[in-house]
Design a protein around this motif. Structure first.
Motif, PDB file in Angstrom:
ATOM      1  N   GLY A   1      61.303   8.324  37.313  1.00  0.00           N
ATOM      2  CA  GLY A   1      61.077   9.763  37.290  1.00  0.00           C
ATOM      3  C   GLY A   1      61.446  10.467  38.581  1.00  0.00           C
ATOM      4  O   GLY A   1      61.616  11.691  38.603  1.00  0.00           O
ATOM      5  N   ASP A   2      61.550   9.717  39.677  1.00  0.00           N
ATOM      6  CA  ASP A   2      62.021  10.319  40.926  1.00  0.00           C
ATOM      7  C   ASP A   2      63.482  10.747  40.761  1.00  0.00           C
ATOM      8  O   ASP A   2      64.222  10.199  39.933  1.00  0.00           O
ATOM      9  CB  ASP A   2      61.912   9.330  42.090  1.00  0.00           C
ATOM     10  N   LEU A   3      63.894  11.723  41.558  1.00  0.00           N
ATOM     11  CA  LEU A   3      65.245  12.250  41.479  1.00  0.00           C
ATOM     12  C   LEU A   3      65.899  12.209  42.857  1.00  0.00           C
ATOM     13  O   LEU A   3      65.317  12.681  43.837  1.00  0.00           O
ATOM     14  CB  LEU A   3      65.227  13.699  40.977  1.00  0.00           C
ATOM     15  N   ILE A   4      67.099  11.621  42.936  1.00  0.00           N
ATOM     16  CA  ILE A   4      67.896  11.647  44.168  1.00  0.00           C
ATOM     17  C   ILE A   4      68.971  12.714  44.000  1.00  0.00           C
ATOM     18  O   ILE A   4      69.724  12.709  43.013  1.00  0.00           O
ATOM     19  CB  ILE A   4      68.556  10.285  44.446  1.00  0.00           C
ATOM     20  N   VAL A   5      69.059  13.626  44.957  1.00  0.00           N
ATOM     21  CA  VAL A   5      70.085  14.668  44.928  1.00  0.00           C
ATOM     22  C   VAL A   5      71.157  14.299  45.949  1.00  0.00           C
ATOM     23  O   VAL A   5      70.866  14.121  47.140  1.00  0.00           O
ATOM     24  CB  VAL A   5      69.494  16.051  45.241  1.00  0.00           C
ATOM     25  N   VAL A   6      72.395  14.160  45.482  1.00  0.00           N
ATOM     26  CA  VAL A   6      73.489  13.677  46.316  1.00  0.00           C
ATOM     27  C   VAL A   6      74.530  14.778  46.500  1.00  0.00           C
ATOM     28  O   VAL A   6      74.646  15.699  45.677  1.00  0.00           O
ATOM     29  CB  VAL A   6      74.145  12.419  45.709  1.00  0.00           C
ATOM     30  N   ASN A   7      75.300  14.674  47.569  1.00  0.00           N
ATOM     31  CA  ASN A   7      76.376  15.614  47.852  1.00  0.00           C
ATOM     32  C   ASN A   7      77.691  15.015  47.357  1.00  0.00           C
ATOM     33  O   ASN A   7      78.087  13.926  47.791  1.00  0.00           O
ATOM     34  CB  ASN A   7      76.453  15.877  49.363  1.00  0.00           C
ATOM     35  N   ASN A   8      78.369  15.726  46.438  1.00  0.00           N
ATOM     36  CA  ASN A   8      79.617  15.188  45.884  1.00  0.00           C
ATOM     37  C   ASN A   8      80.853  15.676  46.628  1.00  0.00           C
ATOM     38  O   ASN A   8      81.978  15.532  46.146  1.00  0.00           O
ATOM     39  CB  ASN A   8      79.737  15.496  44.388  1.00  0.00           C
ATOM     40  N   SER A   9      80.679  16.247  47.820  1.00  0.00           N
ATOM     41  CA  SER A   9      81.827  16.687  48.608  1.00  0.00           C
ATOM     42  C   SER A   9      82.612  15.485  49.119  1.00  0.00           C
ATOM     43  O   SER A   9      82.037  14.513  49.621  1.00  0.00           O
ATOM     44  CB  SER A   9      81.355  17.534  49.795  1.00  0.00           C
TER      45      SER A   9
END
Length: 336
Positions: free
Chosen positions: A55-63
């Protein structure tokens, strides 16, 4: 100033080459975990799935990283940030035997001949370090033909642009790698998803961050898609963590967050700087590298971790020989 913001970094703790050159996989770098007042614990990055909850969420940078350095005989031009009018912010640096150092020269209106018969025109200083400039052709295609990854003196030699891309890199635009996500591998992403940990993208194109200067970040282009905003809000409403993979992801999310702590889709330019005074509304965890003394990134880390826990973590990293910079070790900060 506290230890967390002002400390001496021994030269031997700067990672001079990618872990693959040391016979390791990307996800074999070390990972220190900080949880509030608890003593930091030590792991490898491949342990990440077991350190997070379903249920945790990792937010990543797709640059994706551009080969943003163009080398001349005596100078190098580091292309930093594109502007809507077609101009770019650039940094001029004097080439040295190992890499480059700041160059204070240049005049408004000056023309610099570049490889491939290109010409760069300096327009005006944007900051004491950065020029607004215009190239006589498309910059990104020119860099792909004539540029190299930006390299500072602590890196032992040139590495191909692939060494500066993360597994999430799909949108070209960063002058320097969003390096917190570098240790992720496709196998590790699969393990995280199998564990029930979500992964969602934002885009933030990073500019140059000269290691010789202690400067706040300037405006950078970003986008928080609607799907990512929904996933962030759902995770928070469900009592799960929102873990930003890198300070760039923090900056984008906190820019898009409202006073009520909800994230809305957003795009444009952000000047938002996270400090202990501004705090964070959305992010409850952070995957990051180890940052230079007195850098603005440490203010952001303090806002998430707290001053004393961050100081203790950096003391621990120094004592245990963790490696700094984009090819170095990692730090997971959790608020709970």
């Amino acid at each position: 100033m506290t230890l967390a913001l002002d400390f001496a970094l021994p030269p031997g703790l700067s990672a001079g080459e990618p872990p693959e050159a040391r016979g390791m996989s990307r996800d074999a770098v070390r990972l220190m975990v900080s949880r509030g007042d608890r003593d930091p614990s030590h792991h490898h990055f491949s342990d990440l799935p077991g350190l997070l909850d379903p249920g945790d969420l990792i937010v990543v940078n797709n640059s994706a990283t551009l080969p943003a350095a163009v080398r001349l005989d005596r100078l190098a031009v580091h292309f930093s940030t594109s502007r809507e009018d077609g101009t770019w912010l650039v940094e001029l640096r004097r080439r040295t035997a190992t890499a480059s150092e700041p160059y204070g020269g240049g005049e408004p209106g000056e023309w610099l001949p570049l490889p491939g018969r290109a010409t760069l025109r300096l327009i005006e200083r944007e900051t004491p370090r950065l020029w607004r400039a215009s190239l006589d052709r498309d910059v990104e295609s020119y860099l792909r033909a004539h540029g190299a990854p930006i390299r500072y003196s602590y890196v032992s030699g040139d590495w191909p642009i692939e060494a500066y891309q993360t597994v999430f890199a799909t949108v070209p635009g960063s002058a320097e790698m969003p390096s917190a996500a570098r240790p992720f591998t496709t196998e590790l992403v699969t393990a995280l998803v199998s564990r029930g940990v979500g992964i969602a993208p934002i885009t933030l194109h990073t500019g140059v961050a000269s290691p010789e200067k202690d400067e706040p970040p300037y405006a950078e282009r970003y986008e928080v898609p609607a799907a990512t905003a929904r996933l962030v809000n759902l995770a928070l409403e469900s009592g799960n963590r929102v873990v930003a993979a890198g300070t760039t992801a923090v900056r984008a999310l906190e820019t898009a967050a409202g006073e009520d702590g909800r994230v809305a889709p957003a795009a444009g330019w952000t000047r938002h700087v996270v400090t202990p005074q501004s705090g964070v509304r959305v992010v409850t965890g952070l995957i990051t590298g180890l940052h230079e003394p007195r850098s603005s990134h440490l203010l952001m880390l303090t806002a998430i971790a707290g001053e004393k826990p961050l100081a203790r973590a950096y003391e621990e990293a120094l004592r245990n020989g963790y490696l700094w910079h984009e090819f170095g070790d990692t730090h997971l900060i959790l608020q709970k």
